[in-house]
Write a protein that holds these residues in place. Structure first.
Motif, PDB file in Angstrom:
ATOM      1  N   ALA A   1      -8.848   7.885   5.740  1.00 46.70           N
ATOM      2  CA  ALA A   1     -10.262   7.588   5.126  1.00 46.70           C
ATOM      3  C   ALA A   1     -10.722   7.686   6.483  1.00 46.70           C
ATOM      4  CB  ALA A   1     -10.180   6.398   4.308  1.00 46.70           C
TER       5      ALA A   1
ATOM      6  N   ASN B   1       1.070  -0.878  -0.476  1.00 45.59           N
ATOM      7  CA  ASN B   1       0.061   0.080   0.063  1.00 45.59           C
ATOM      8  C   ASN B   1       0.658   1.202  -0.263  1.00 45.59           C
ATOM      9  OD1 ASN B   1       0.487   0.493   3.427  1.00 45.59           O
ATOM     10  ND2 ASN B   1      -0.109  -1.373   3.084  1.00 45.59           N
TER      11      ASN B   1
ATOM     12  N   LYS C   1     -11.810  -5.682  -5.324  1.00 44.34           N
ATOM     13  CA  LYS C   1     -13.111  -5.749  -5.645  1.00 44.34           C
ATOM     14  C   LYS C   1     -14.239  -6.774  -5.664  1.00 44.34           C
ATOM     15  CE  LYS C   1     -10.664  -2.225  -8.177  1.00 44.34           C
ATOM     16  NZ  LYS C   1     -11.002  -0.512  -7.185  1.00 44.34           N
TER      17      LYS C   1
ATOM     18  N   ALA D   1     -21.370  11.288  -5.091  1.00 48.15           N
ATOM     19  CA  ALA D   1     -20.039  10.775  -5.016  1.00 48.15           C
ATOM     20  C   ALA D   1     -19.946   9.765  -6.816  1.00 48.15           C
ATOM     21  CB  ALA D   1     -20.573   9.232  -4.354  1.00 48.15           C
TER      22      ALA D   1
ATOM     23  N   ARG E   1      -0.390  -0.473  11.697  1.00 46.50           N
ATOM     24  CA  ARG E   1       0.198  -0.528  10.948  1.00 46.50           C
ATOM     25  C   ARG E   1       1.791  -0.472  11.092  1.00 46.50           C
ATOM     26  NH1 ARG E   1      -1.157  -0.692   5.705  1.00 46.50           N
ATOM     27  NH2 ARG E   1      -3.085  -2.043   6.754  1.00 46.50           N
TER      28      ARG E   1
ATOM     29  N   HIS F   1     -11.562  -0.022  -3.213  1.00 43.18           N
ATOM     30  CA  HIS F   1     -10.066   0.227  -2.721  1.00 43.18           C
ATOM     31  C   HIS F   1      -9.099  -0.741  -3.863  1.00 43.18           C
ATOM     32  CE1 HIS F   1      -6.732  -1.863  -0.782  1.00 43.18           C
ATOM     33  NE2 HIS F   1      -7.449  -2.107   0.301  1.00 43.18           N
ATOM     34  N   ARG F   2      -7.962  -0.319  -4.122  1.00 43.47           N
ATOM     35  CA  ARG F   2      -7.294  -0.531  -5.088  1.00 43.47           C
ATOM     36  C   ARG F   2      -6.996  -1.971  -5.384  1.00 43.47           C
ATOM     37  NH1 ARG F   2      -3.043   2.545  -7.326  1.00 43.47           N
ATOM     38  NH2 ARG F   2      -4.309   3.895  -7.388  1.00 43.47           N
TER      39      ARG F   2
ATOM     40  N   ASN G   1     -16.320   8.659   1.322  1.00 43.43           N
ATOM     41  CA  ASN G   1     -15.223   7.450   2.447  1.00 43.43           C
ATOM     42  C   ASN G   1     -15.606   6.406   2.789  1.00 43.43           C
ATOM     43  OD1 ASN G   1     -13.027   9.795   1.692  1.00 43.43           O
ATOM     44  ND2 ASN G   1     -14.572  11.059   2.867  1.00 43.43           N
ATOM     45  N   GLY G   2     -14.569   5.117   2.971  1.00 41.59           N
ATOM     46  CA  GLY G   2     -15.148   4.329   3.840  1.00 41.59           C
ATOM     47  C   GLY G   2     -15.325   3.117   2.252  1.00 41.59           C
ATOM     48  N   PHE G   3     -15.165   3.582   0.691  1.00 43.54           N
ATOM     49  CA  PHE G   3     -16.291   2.698  -0.485  1.00 43.54           C
ATOM     50  C   PHE G   3     -14.350   3.016  -1.223  1.00 43.54           C
ATOM     51  CE2 PHE G   3     -20.295   1.193   0.340  1.00 43.54           C
ATOM     52  CZ  PHE G   3     -20.350   2.676   1.859  1.00 43.54           C
TER      53      PHE G   3
ATOM     54  N   GLY H   1      -4.783   5.853   4.897  1.00 45.92           N
ATOM     55  CA  GLY H   1      -4.985   5.906   5.788  1.00 45.92           C
ATOM     56  C   GLY H   1      -6.049   7.385   6.905  1.00 45.92           C
TER      57      GLY H   1
ATOM     58  N   ASN I   1     -14.963  -1.230   2.301  1.00 47.71           N
ATOM     59  CA  ASN I   1     -13.028  -1.030   3.542  1.00 47.71           C
ATOM     60  C   ASN I   1     -13.012  -1.103   5.132  1.00 47.71           C
ATOM     61  OD1 ASN I   1     -12.361   1.376   3.688  1.00 47.71           O
ATOM     62  ND2 ASN I   1     -12.205   1.556   1.812  1.00 47.71           N
ATOM     63  N   VAL I   2     -11.954  -1.343   4.978  1.00 50.08           N
ATOM     64  CA  VAL I   2     -11.507  -1.508   6.283  1.00 50.08           C
ATOM     65  C   VAL I   2     -12.102  -0.322   6.809  1.00 50.08           C
ATOM     66  CG1 VAL I   2      -9.198  -0.917   6.797  1.00 50.08           C
ATOM     67  CG2 VAL I   2      -9.939  -2.084   7.671  1.00 50.08           C
TER      68      VAL I   2
HETATM   69  C1  SDX Z   1      -7.278   2.368   2.720  1.00 50.21           C
HETATM   70  O1  SDX Z   1      -3.706  -0.367  -0.488  1.00 50.21           O
HETATM   71  C2  SDX Z   1      -4.048  -0.470   1.236  1.00 50.21           C
HETATM   72  O2  SDX Z   1      -4.189  -1.732   0.736  1.00 50.21           O
HETATM   73  C3  SDX Z   1      -4.661   0.914   1.652  1.00 50.21           C
HETATM   74  C4  SDX Z   1      -5.374   0.032   2.338  1.00 50.21           C
HETATM   75  C5  SDX Z   1      -4.389  -0.480   3.807  1.00 50.21           C
HETATM   76  O3  SDX Z   1      -4.336  -1.367   4.197  1.00 50.21           O
HETATM   77  O4  SDX Z   1      -3.077  -0.416   3.661  1.00 50.21           O
HETATM   78  O5  SDX Z   1      -6.477  -0.976   2.659  1.00 50.21           O
HETATM   79  C6  SDX Z   1      -6.201   1.348   3.469  1.00 50.21           C
HETATM   80  O6  SDX Z   1      -6.256   3.306   1.987  1.00 50.21           O
HETATM   81  C7  SDX Z   1      -7.965   1.731   2.303  1.00 50.21           C
HETATM   82  C8  SDX Z   1      -8.633   2.740   0.827  1.00 50.21           C
HETATM   83  C9  SDX Z   1      -8.698   4.209   2.076  1.00 50.21           C
HETATM   84  N1  SDX Z   1      -9.344   5.227   1.616  1.00 50.21           N
HETATM   85  C10 SDX Z   1     -11.250   5.490   0.895  1.00 50.21           C
HETATM   86  O7  SDX Z   1     -11.578   4.845   1.879  1.00 50.21           O
HETATM   87  C11 SDX Z   1     -11.584   6.958   0.448  1.00 50.21           C
HETATM   88  C12 SDX Z   1     -12.218   6.380  -0.294  1.00 50.21           C
HETATM   89  N2  SDX Z   1     -11.738   5.631  -1.670  1.00 50.21           N
HETATM   90  C13 SDX Z   1     -11.044   6.409  -3.146  1.00 50.21           C
HETATM   91  O8  SDX Z   1     -10.860   7.172  -2.526  1.00 50.21           O
HETATM   92  C14 SDX Z   1     -10.951   4.618  -3.197  1.00 50.21           C
HETATM   93  O9  SDX Z   1     -12.086   3.768  -3.739  1.00 50.21           O
HETATM   94  C15 SDX Z   1      -9.397   4.886  -3.444  1.00 50.21           C
HETATM   95  C16 SDX Z   1      -8.139   5.542  -3.856  1.00 50.21           C
HETATM   96  C17 SDX Z   1      -9.275   3.700  -2.226  1.00 50.21           C
HETATM   97  C18 SDX Z   1      -8.964   3.592  -4.743  1.00 50.21           C
HETATM   98  O10 SDX Z   1      -8.389   4.585  -5.771  1.00 50.21           O
HETATM   99  P1  SDX Z   1      -7.775   3.675  -7.151  1.00 50.21           P
HETATM  100  O11 SDX Z   1      -8.133   2.129  -7.171  1.00 50.21           O
HETATM  101  O12 SDX Z   1      -7.380   4.684  -7.493  1.00 50.21           O
HETATM  102  O13 SDX Z   1      -9.592   3.520  -7.486  1.00 50.21           O
HETATM  103  P2  SDX Z   1      -9.778   5.043  -8.576  1.00 50.21           P
HETATM  104  O14 SDX Z   1     -10.217   5.689  -8.080  1.00 50.21           O
HETATM  105  O15 SDX Z   1      -9.053   4.643 -10.061  1.00 50.21           O
HETATM  106  O16 SDX Z   1     -11.448   4.850  -8.959  1.00 50.21           O
HETATM  107  C19 SDX Z   1     -11.903   3.665 -10.046  1.00 50.21           C
HETATM  108  C20 SDX Z   1     -12.995   4.598  -9.824  1.00 50.21           C
HETATM  109  C21 SDX Z   1     -13.397   5.733 -10.156  1.00 50.21           C
HETATM  110  O17 SDX Z   1     -14.280   6.067 -11.479  1.00 50.21           O
HETATM  111  P3  SDX Z   1     -13.821   5.620 -13.310  1.00 50.21           P
HETATM  112  O18 SDX Z   1     -12.644   7.280 -13.197  1.00 50.21           O
HETATM  113  O19 SDX Z   1     -13.375   4.999 -13.197  1.00 50.21           O
HETATM  114  O20 SDX Z   1     -15.311   6.826 -12.942  1.00 50.21           O
HETATM  115  O21 SDX Z   1     -14.484   4.701  -9.449  1.00 50.21           O
HETATM  116  C22 SDX Z   1     -14.378   5.582  -8.572  1.00 50.21           C
HETATM  117  C23 SDX Z   1     -13.789   6.166  -9.322  1.00 50.21           C
HETATM  118  O22 SDX Z   1     -13.741   7.550  -9.299  1.00 50.21           O
HETATM  119  N3  SDX Z   1     -14.359   5.072  -7.529  1.00 50.21           N
HETATM  120  C24 SDX Z   1     -14.632   5.933  -6.276  1.00 50.21           C
HETATM  121  C25 SDX Z   1     -15.014   5.779  -5.077  1.00 50.21           C
HETATM  122  N4  SDX Z   1     -13.866   5.116  -4.548  1.00 50.21           N
HETATM  123  C26 SDX Z   1     -13.485   5.128  -6.304  1.00 50.21           C
HETATM  124  N5  SDX Z   1     -16.449   7.088  -6.040  1.00 50.21           N
HETATM  125  C27 SDX Z   1     -16.938   7.051  -5.432  1.00 50.21           C
HETATM  126  N6  SDX Z   1     -16.764   6.873  -4.382  1.00 50.21           N
HETATM  127  C28 SDX Z   1     -15.644   6.415  -3.568  1.00 50.21           C
HETATM  128  N7  SDX Z   1     -15.216   6.123  -2.604  1.00 50.21           N
END
Ligand code: SDX
Length: 455
Positions: free
Chosen positions: A270, A235, A312, A294, A390, A308-309, A304-306, A268, A363-364
């Motif tokens: 988030a 991550n 899926k 959103a 972590r 993940h890279r 937020n909270g939804f 983190g 997500n977590v």
């Molecule tokens: C953690 O990497 C890890 O392992 C992290 C973690 C760990 O344990 O270390 O698991 C901890 O960081 C969890 C993630 C916490 N973050 C959030 O909850 C913030 C909200 N989530 C998003 O910012 C996003 O989902 C990410 C940053 C987590 C992932 O981003 P990606 O993989 O770069 O995906 P993306 O931004 O390319 O999104 C894909 C699509 C996009 O739409 P399109 O451009 O394809 O049209 O999904 C959409 C995004 O706009 N999208 C969302 C969304 N997350 C992605 N739309 C609305 N709400 C969301 N939360």
């Protein structure tokens, strides 16, 4: 017999080169492109490293499609049910579950390194009282190295181990001190008769004026949350620790860099952002408006909270936490209006076509904040909790990186898109008085040209 290679053809030049396939024990294979630039004069381009393996690792495996998470091959569900955070720290650091003697020694090492140098108290007093605890954590953890300058040889396995023990042991003490500082209460010392999670709650919530008894259910739930956050392969923050450590910086500096990366709301941060979002939603009748936002490409708001890279599918940690939240609130006969909103939000989002199409699951971080709230931990401490948990993942991954015989300093390349062939425009071509040859009388360059020129 099929060759385990990938062939790249540059259609511009017709050049064709083969690159070996690297197969791990699980997960997709990778093709080794380390010789790509020397052989073909090409870079790969992968901002965000969505298709790039930065290293090989034995520590954690994630299958995002199946929602699988393994620590050293053990399913997270089994560890969550049967182990504890400190035993998982041993597992992540040394690669196997400890026997009785190994665990006793490890437990004693962590317990007897949980205090910090008294000089750190003065260090903390330099922060404003309303400083975000993450700003304190970033600074104090980096400064820890100043107390151990005699044991920072990153090539020395004993220095690596004692630094790992010190970081695992002292993060909770520093985190709790950051909280106490923010509320103007005295720092509380660790108690060696308490386990890791009990000790943290004691340092957070006890006061010198009266005895404090840790609630065993709360300690168990906190231990579960820490365990679920312990590591998560490459991550953003762990990759930061590896990159910082690859320059041979000491592990305290590398972990401090990781803390900085963790702070962001996309990572983190988030968990703090989830609670602030649930508070902003305020009532289940407002949920659809937030989901509409959103979905709106023109609105930067994300749920937020939804998402993940990697996952899926449902984040297996969120599934475990969701159950723990239900149990904690039921067992303590408390209700949390934000939890009701969270459950309704999850229910609606999980049926929404956009979220299903984008495979955006909780997500977590979606549930961890609810638990922290129930434990009485303030929102601005949520990401600090993530960092405490972590730390073992960072230091285990740092140790794996620093011990790798093939280790090299991380130094990515780029695709340059900036200007070229510029000539220096003299000051009088840039709005200075005609004939001006100096852009600033104080600039050494101007003084040099004055010395060297006849004028
Ligand atoms: C953690 O990497 C890890 O392992 C992290 C973690 C760990 O344990 O270390 O698991 C901890 O960081 C969890 C993630 C916490 N973050 C959030 O909850 C913030 C909200 N989530 C998003 O910012 C996003 O989902 C990410 C940053 C987590 C992932 O981003 P990606 O993989 O770069 O995906 P993306 O931004 O390319 O999104 C894909 C699509 C996009 O739409 P399109 O451009 O394809 O049209 O999904 C959409 C995004 O706009 N999208 C969302 C969304 N997350 C992605 N739309 C609305 N709400 C969301 N939360």
């Amino acid at each position: 017999m099929k060759r385990k290679t990938v062939t790249i053809v540059n259609n511009l030049t017709g050049q064709e080169e083969e690159f070996p396939l690297i197969e791990g024990n699980q997960g997709p294979p990778a093709f080794d492109i380390r010789s790509l630039y020397p052989k073909m004069g090409l870079f790969t381009y992968d901002p965000g490293f969505k298709s790039t393996a930065s290293c090989s690792s034995d520590i954690t495996f994630i299958d995002g499609e199946e929602g699988i998470l393994l620590y050293r091959g053990y399913p997270i569900e089994q560890l969550a049910e049967k182990s504890c955070y400190l035993e998982v720290c041993y597992l992540l650091l040394y690669g196997e579950l400890p026997d009785r003697e190994q665990y006793a020694h490890f437990h004693r090492m962590i317990t007897t390194h949980s205090m910090v140098n008294e000089g750190l108290r003065a260090f903390m007093s330099g922060f404003r009282h309303d400083a975000h605890p993450m700003s304190i954590l970033v600074g104090v953890v980096g400064a820890l190295s100043s107390f151990y300058h005699h044991e920072l040889d990153v090539s020395d396995p004993e220095h690596q181990e004692i630094s790992a023990h010190r970081l695992i042991a002292k993060l909770p003490t520093i985190a709790a001190a950051a909280y106490k500082y923010s509320i103007g209460q005295p720092f509380m010392y660790p108690q060696n008769d308490l386990c890791y999670s009990e000790n943290f709650l004691s340092m957070m919530f006890s006061v010198p004026a009266e005895p404090y008894n840790v609630n065993p259910l709360e300690a168990r739930v906190l231990d579960l949350v820490l365990l679920l956050h312990a590591d998560h392969e490459q991550n953003a923050s762990t990759s930061t620790v590896r990159l910082a450590g690859s320059s041979l910086a000491n592990p305290f500096a590398a972990v401090s860099a990781g803390i900085g990366a963790l702070w962001g709301p996309a990572h983190g941060g988030a968990n703090e952002a989830v609670i602030r979002m649930l508070e902003e939603i305020g009532d289940v009748k407002n949920i659809n408006a937030f989901i509409d936002r959103a979905r709106d490409k023109n609105d930067p708001f994300r749920l937020n909270g939804f998402g993940h890279r990697v996952y899926k599918n449902y984040d297996p940690r969120a599934r475990i936490l969701r159950k723990a939240v239900h149990q904690l609130l039921a067992d303590t006969k408390t209700s949390d209006p934000l939890f009701e909103i969270a459950m309704r939000l999850e229910e609606i989002a999980m049926k929404d076509a956009y979220f299903l199409e984008k495979k955006l699951y909780p997500n977590v971080d979606f549930y961890s904040g609810i638990i922290y709230r129930r434990l009485g931990i303030p929102v601005n401490m949520f990401t600090v909790m993530f960092a405490v948990a972590r730390c073992i993942g960072w230091i285990a991954q740092w140790k794996e990186m620093i011990s790798d015989p093939e280790r090299v300093i991380g130094r990515p390349r780029q695709v340059y898109t900036g200007p070229k062939d510029h000539e220096y425009e003299m000051p009088d071509q840039r709005g200075y008085p005609t004939g001006s040859t100096k852009h600033c009388p104080r600039c050494p360059q101007s003084r040099w040209s004055r010395m060297g020129s006849s004028s």
